[in-house]
Each structure stands twice: as C-alpha cells, then as structure tokens.
Design an enzyme around this catalytic site. Structure first.
Site, short mmCIF file in Angstrom:
data_model
loop_
_atom_site.label_atom_id
_atom_site.label_comp_id
_atom_site.label_asym_id
_atom_site.label_seq_id
_atom_site.Cartn_x
_atom_site.Cartn_y
_atom_site.Cartn_z
N ASP A 1 0.84 -1.19 0.00
CA ASP A 1 0.00 0.00 0.00
C ASP A 1 0.88 1.25 0.00
O ASP A 1 1.58 1.50 0.96
CB ASP A 1 -0.96 0.00 1.20
CG ASP A 1 -0.27 -0.42 2.50
OD1 ASP A 1 0.67 -1.23 2.48
OD2 ASP A 1 -0.69 0.07 3.55
N GLU B 1 12.62 2.85 6.17
CA GLU B 1 11.68 1.83 5.70
C GLU B 1 11.89 1.45 4.25
O GLU B 1 11.71 0.29 3.85
CB GLU B 1 10.26 2.36 5.91
CG GLU B 1 9.15 1.45 5.43
CD GLU B 1 7.79 2.14 5.44
OE1 GLU B 1 6.78 1.42 5.52
OE2 GLU B 1 7.74 3.38 5.37
#
Length: 751
Positions: free
Chosen positions: A478, A674
């Site tokens: 996502d 990330e």
C-alpha cells in the site's frame, strides 16, 4: 580489528599479562548498557583510582625496559607517538577521549555542526566539520580534534545515548566513533535496534503498548484492549493491569464470538489493541502464577504493532542475531491470531480484523523450528505441529475460500471484507476521492464521511473503490498503481507463489511428521502429502497458464473480472523463484529479460518506470512503485535467485542494496529507513511519497532502524566476501567496485 600476534616466543606466551590501562579490559564496541553503565563512570573512577587512565606508553619508556621484559616483542614495529598528531592513523584508533560535560559538548557540537537544525549531522550540514575534545590521559586538559561528518555524527549519536543513560561525563574510545560502518551498522542492528523494536506485554506496560498514534478520535484517547470471547484468563489479566494503573484509564472489552464486517466498523471510533498469545510464568518471590506475553518485534516508526509479513522478514534477521525467543514468539502469536481471529492479521488492532497480509507462516515456522534444534527438541516439534495446523486452517478458510478464491481460475486474490473508510490512514488521505461525493450530496467533507460510514449514503462506486483499497492494504503493497482500482480482482503472482509454497511445505510436513496422513480437526477431512503436492502442481500449471509471459520473462497478475493478463512489471515476479514454482527455463528468462528492467544502482526497484507511468500533481507518486526499493523484495529475490543457481547475480544485487544502505548510514547520521530510492546515489533515504519515510524522524541517534530493513542488511552481508565487505566499508559505489574487479572476480557477481 588488528590480529593479536601469538608467536612471540615461549617466555612471552607463558608470562601472565598485566592489565596496565583501562582500555585493555573495556571493550570499545560493547553494548550501550555496558559501555555507559555505572562501572565506566569517570566520576566514580576518579574517586576510586584518580590517576593513570589509559596512559599510552612512549618509545622512551619502552627503551628503558629490561631485555628480559622485551622478550617476544622483537617482531613488533616500534613507532613513536607524535605529541600533536591527531590523525586516526597515528593512534591506530586506540585513543580515548574524556568528555567532561556531556550536555555542554552536545550543545557545542550541535551549535557548530548542525547547521540545518534537525538534530543530525549530515553531509548537507555546512559546519567546520571539526571539534576539539579532551584526551582521557589528561582528564580533558589536553585536546585533540575529531574531524569529518562520519566521526562527528557518531560522536553526536554516542553523546545522545550517553545522555539517555543519565551520564554527565564519559570516556569515549576513538575506535567507537570511527568504527568501520559495516561493522557499526551490523552491531547496532544486532545489539540495539532489535532490542528497541521488541515488545512483550506484562502487567506494567500494557497501557503503553496499547496506545495508538494512528487514530485521533475522542474514543481513541484512552488505551483499549479487545480480548477474544474465549480467553477469560487474559481478560482477567488485563483488568488487573487496569486496576494496578488507574491513571492509564485502560479499557478492557471482550470481542464477540462471531466477528463481522459490521462489528468491525462499529468499533472504528473506539479502536483498540487485540490481545496476543501469552504464557504462564511462575513468580518465585510470591509463589503465584501470572501471564506474560510472548515477545515480538514491531516494524518501527508509526507501526507499533505485530504486523503480518513484516514479522517473517524480521524473524530471519532476529534468528541471525540469535534472538530465537522473539522469532518463536511471533510464530506463537500468529497461531493465536488464526485460532481466535480467523486469520493472520494485517496487524493486531481492531480495525484490521477483516484484513490479512501475505502468508509466510509455514516457512517462518520451519526456520524457527530448525533454529530451536529441530527434531531433537520436543518443544520445537510441538511448535511446528501447531503452526502447520493453523496454517492449514488459514489456507482453507482464508486464502482458498470466498471471497478471496476465484472459482473460475482456481487462483487467489487479495479480497478482504470490510465496510466504510479505513480509519488508520491519515485524516486527509481520501479527501480528493471523497470531495466530489460530498459536493454531490451538498454536505461538508466531514459530514459526508460520517454519513457514508453510517450507511446513510449509498455509493456503489465508492464501495468498489474501498474494496480495492482494502485489498491493496492486505497485499502489503500500500500503495501502488499496480493495484489501484483493481486489486480485489487480481490473482497476483506474489500471493499465489506464497500459496504454492504453503502447499509444498504442508505436503512435506504431512509426510515427515504425520506418517503421511493428516486429519484436519476443523472438518475431519484426511489428506496425504500426495494430495497437497497435486494441489501445488495444479496451481503451478494455472500460474503458468494465466500469468507467465514468455516474451518479457515476467509473471504478471491476472484480472479475474475482465479475464485478462496485466502487463505491470513488478519485482514480485521473483517470488516465483523464492517459492520454487518456476521452471529452470522460466528462471533463465527472468534473469535475462526481467532483471535488467528492475536492477538499479541500489538494488531492485519495486516496478519499472514504464509500468508506473507518468507522475503529476493529479497522479502523485506511490511508495511501492519506481523508483523505490523495498527490503522484502530484495530478500525474496536474493533467496530465489540463489536457489535456482544464480548466486553470482544475488551477490551483485546484494552489494547494490548494502552499498545504498551503508552510504546513507555514513552520510546521514546513522539513518536506516523503511524504503529507499534505488536510483539515487547521494540521498536514497529521501522519499517524498505518501506518509514519508519511517525511521528518518529521530533526534541525535537512530535507535530502531526499521524492522525488515535491519534484517535485509544482516542477510545481505552473508553474500559478501571479505573484499566486498571492505569495499562497502569504504562506500565504494557498485559501478566503481564492479569495474575494478579482475576477470575471475567479476564472475562472482554475474558480470
């Protein structure tokens, strides 16, 4: 670190070595808890032993030593220490600094070097890049210079950490702030980052763990725990925790026996943490039994829960660091989630109850099982059996059941249930989508959100939009233009590769641990390994039929609604290699045709630029698209390519990813984030997409990194020989490193 010369003659070897200075028994690379612990406090050392801390001996002293005491030192080169030489080479990294006032030095360092005022020292700061600090020998009376971005940023990190331990004065080894960056990052991941990311529920920390920073509604102000209806012991445990700490205002509620999409929507305004697996502990001081949660690791940043596929990637890194208890704990939690919530959840929050994530439990259980000792450990065997029983339940009731199963193709899709607007997103995330509907109904945006969530306004097209949006979030990707507006209709190569792996793993499990006959306690059906292998064979054939494109060398997603294969070139094509479902011929074409389109400076991009399409104000960049690269894509591609005999290609891809991570770590104050822009050589951590980059927002020192990125670094280093590690430590770019190799060395990287 230098090697100790052990061939110094019989006298030197037999003589007991006297500890002459503090540095000889203090490890400069010890954990922060040890390094900045009470025994190393200079103030306490002054009281106990005020003189001769780490006195470096000069040649004049050595020359006066008796010939007998010189025995065994004949092979050592004698060099004189320059009295004013403050270079690293002059000291071989053995100097120690004395920071008399940690706060003062920290403030001076930030004032001089942190010119952009973000509490980090990076290559973008324009300070003098030099700071004077006191020497340990003189207790700060004499000074030497610390130079360069890397050493100064490490000094900032060490001072920040020392301050967090309440230290006002410290001795600091030069070796600690000029440590090889590969060694430093590996050490921080294994000894600090994993610890910072590990959670374990007990009576005293429930309130803190239950807090949720993602939702800001009146009903979310108080921490809340939802407990399965059939776990009364846990309910009593959490009630006890609430009573012990009334100021937390911890609320404890039972979940209903049947969890529906309507129920999940009804508690979106009062979200809470979902209970996880616990074990009984005996308190020897009280003689009472109490519950305590199994440990688990969280991804980091705003993601402070047990996440689905993140946990598998992290488990691989945790096992490399011998943190087997944490990896094992996450397997226990997934078994608990399947048994009590019906699936492995996106994460253990109430608003995720309808949504799963990519399934990795069989492989996760197997790697933990092996680390626990395998068949020789009855506890490991018991864990494996319970994990596979849960995996079979998940396979049957989640991934090969309606609505995720497409009955026509027999392939599966990310197609979760759910109603309304996902509450965990940023408050304005869907505003551009919802604004036309609000205008259509003549209400404000906030009013429309409430009316739509309450079911008072019906908009079928909007329902379909959120169906696909939930599917995207279940996929773990996502968001991406690959899935936008179609996700729930796509039989994806990633999901079906994972289910093929489930089928193969379950077949092997039944043969090895169930005497080739498994009775399912759920429906009392009996299956054999041959039956599961046949299911895997059928899935493999269907994947090839519907997804494989021989011309491009890609496995593509298949749209089950319009009955058409897509052409979105994604790094998930390599999941077919990880799962072992591709043929050797398909693997070769993937390496020859697909890989060159995805291989960038810093590793694999999530997709190709062509597939992503043009970017504009009305079509903003998505984080799971080009030019960004993600740790799970690298990890699965490395292992998949290696298993098909392409180890040299894996070496090359791993070097690219590790270089990018190391370069950002060195230049940007020890940052680990990330995701990365794999096309950028200077600041790959800078990602301006959607909610930014988790792991970048810290002051002074990064303490967590990011879960699966931490794991990727440790796993990637396993593919590096000593030459490659040295090159990474020197931050040599891939193009320079590869071009400097001899012909036989180039073969090691598939060049």
């Amino acid at each position: 670190m230098s090697q100790v010369n052990t061939s110094q003659g019989p006298v030197a070897q037999g003589r007991q070595r006297r500890l002459s200075s503090l540095s000889e028994f203090n490890d400069p690379f010890s954990n922060a808890e040890v390094y900045y612990g009470p025994p190393t406090d200079p103030r306490k050392q002054k009281q106990a032993k005020p003189a001769k801390i780490n006195r470096t001996r000069t040649m004049s002293v050595f020359d006066n030593v008796s010939p007998f005491k010189k025995t065994g030192f004949g092979k050592l080169q004698q060099t004189r220490r320059g009295s004013e030489d403050d270079t690293y080479s002059s000291s071989q990294g053995n100097r120690r600094f004395f920071i008399e006032d940690v706060d003062k030095t920290l403030n001076e360092l930030l004032a001089a070097e942190d010119t952009d005022k973000n509490y980090q020292i990076t290559i973008e700061d324009t300070g003098p890049k030099v700071l004077k600090v006191g020497t340990a020998n003189s207790y700060g009376y004499k000074h030497i210079n610390i130079r360069g971005t890397y050493m100064l940023s490490n000094l900032l990190q060490e001072l920040t950490i020392a301050k967090s331990f309440g230290r006002h004065q410290i001795f600091l080894d030069e070796a600690r702030i000029n440590e090889n960056p590969v060694n430093r990052l590996s050490r921080l991941i294994n000894t600090q980052f994993w610890n910072s990311l590990t959670r374990r529920v007990d009576l005293n920390n429930v309130g803190e763990i239950a807090k949720d920073t993602k939702i800001d509604t009146p009903g979310a102000k108080n921490p809340r725990i939802y407990v399965p209806y059939d776990c009364p012991e846990q309910y009593e445990f959490y009630v006890q925790a609430s009573q012990m700490h009334p100021s937390l205002k911890l609320e404890v509620e039972y979940l209903p026996k049947k969890i529906t999409a309507e129920y999940v929507k009804s508690v979106n305004d009062t979200p809470g943490l979902l209970a996880l697996a616990m074990e009984e502990h005996f308190n020897p001081s009280t003689g009472e039994k109490t519950l305590i949660g199994y440990p688990y690791a969280v991804p980091g940043g705003r993601f402070n829960e047990l996440y689905g596929w993140d946990s598998y990637m992290m488990a691989l890194g945790l096992l490399e660091a011998n943190k087997t208890d944490v990896a094992r704990g996450m397997v226990e939690h997934f078994i608990f989630e399947i048994n009590h919530y019906g699936k492995i959840l996106n994460a253990n929050r109430s608003y995720y109850l309808c949504r799963s994530q990519p399934p990795f439990l069989t492989e996760m259980a197997l790697v933990v099982f092996k680390k626990l000792g395998g068949r020789s450990n009855p506890d490991a065997v018991d864990l494996l059996k319970r994990a596979f029983q849960a995996s079979i339940k998940e396979y049957k009731t989640v991934w090969t059941a309606s609505p995720r199963l497409d009955p026509e193709t027999g392939l599966s899709r990310y197609h979760p249930n759910g109603l309304g607007i996902p509450p965990e997103t940023e408050s304005d995330h869907f505003d551009t989508v919802l604004l036309p509907y609000a205008s259509k109904h003549g209400v404000t945006l906030d009013e429309f959100k409430q009316l739509y969530n309450d079911g008072k306004i019906k908009e079928p097209k909007l329902d379909e939009f959120f169906l696909h949006d939930r599917g995207v979030r279940e996929s773990g990707h996502d968001t991406t233009y690959r899935f936008e507006g179609v996700c729930a209709y796509l039989a994806t190569i990633d999901l079906n590769s994972l289910l093929y792996k489930y089928e193969i793993d379950i077949a092997d499990f039944i043969k090895e641990f169930c005497d080739d006959k498994y009775e399912d306690p759920l429906d009392h059906s009996i299956t054999t390994s041959a039956m599961w292998k046949e299911m895997a064979k059928i899935r493999q054939e269907k994947i090839t039929k519907y997804m494989w494109d021989d011309e491009s060398g890609f496995f593509f997603d298949y749209n089950t609604k319009i009955k058409h294969r897509t052409s979105y070139e994604s790094a998930t094509t390599f999941w077919a290699l990880w799962a072992g479902l591709a043929t050797k011929e398909q693997a070769q074409k993937m390496v020859e045709k697909a890989l060159p389109k995805l291989e960038m400076l810093g590793g694999l991009a999530a997709c190709t630029e062509r597939s992503r399409g043009p970017i504009s104000i009305s079509r903003p960049i998505r984080q799971w698209d080009y030019p960004f690269g993600w740790a799970p894509h690298q990890i699965l591609a490395w292992e998949g390519l290696r298993s098909y005999g392409y180890l040299t290609v894996t070496n090359r891809l791993a070097y690219r990813w590790l270089f990018m991570m190391t370069k950002a770590f060195v230049d940007y104050n020890g940052i680990v984030v990330e995701k990365y822009d794999v096309t950028r050589g200077t600041d790959p951590h800078r990602v301006e997409a959607e909610y930014g980059n988790q792991g970048a927002d810290f002051k002074g020192a990064a303490t967590e990194g990011f879960g699966w990125v931490n794991a990727s670094y440790i796993l990637g280093l396993k593919y590096m020989n000593s030459h490659a590690r040295r090159a990474l430590g020197a931050c040599i770019p891939p193009i320079s490193f590869f071009s400097s190799l001899r012909p036989q060395e180039r073969n090691l990287y598939g060049l």
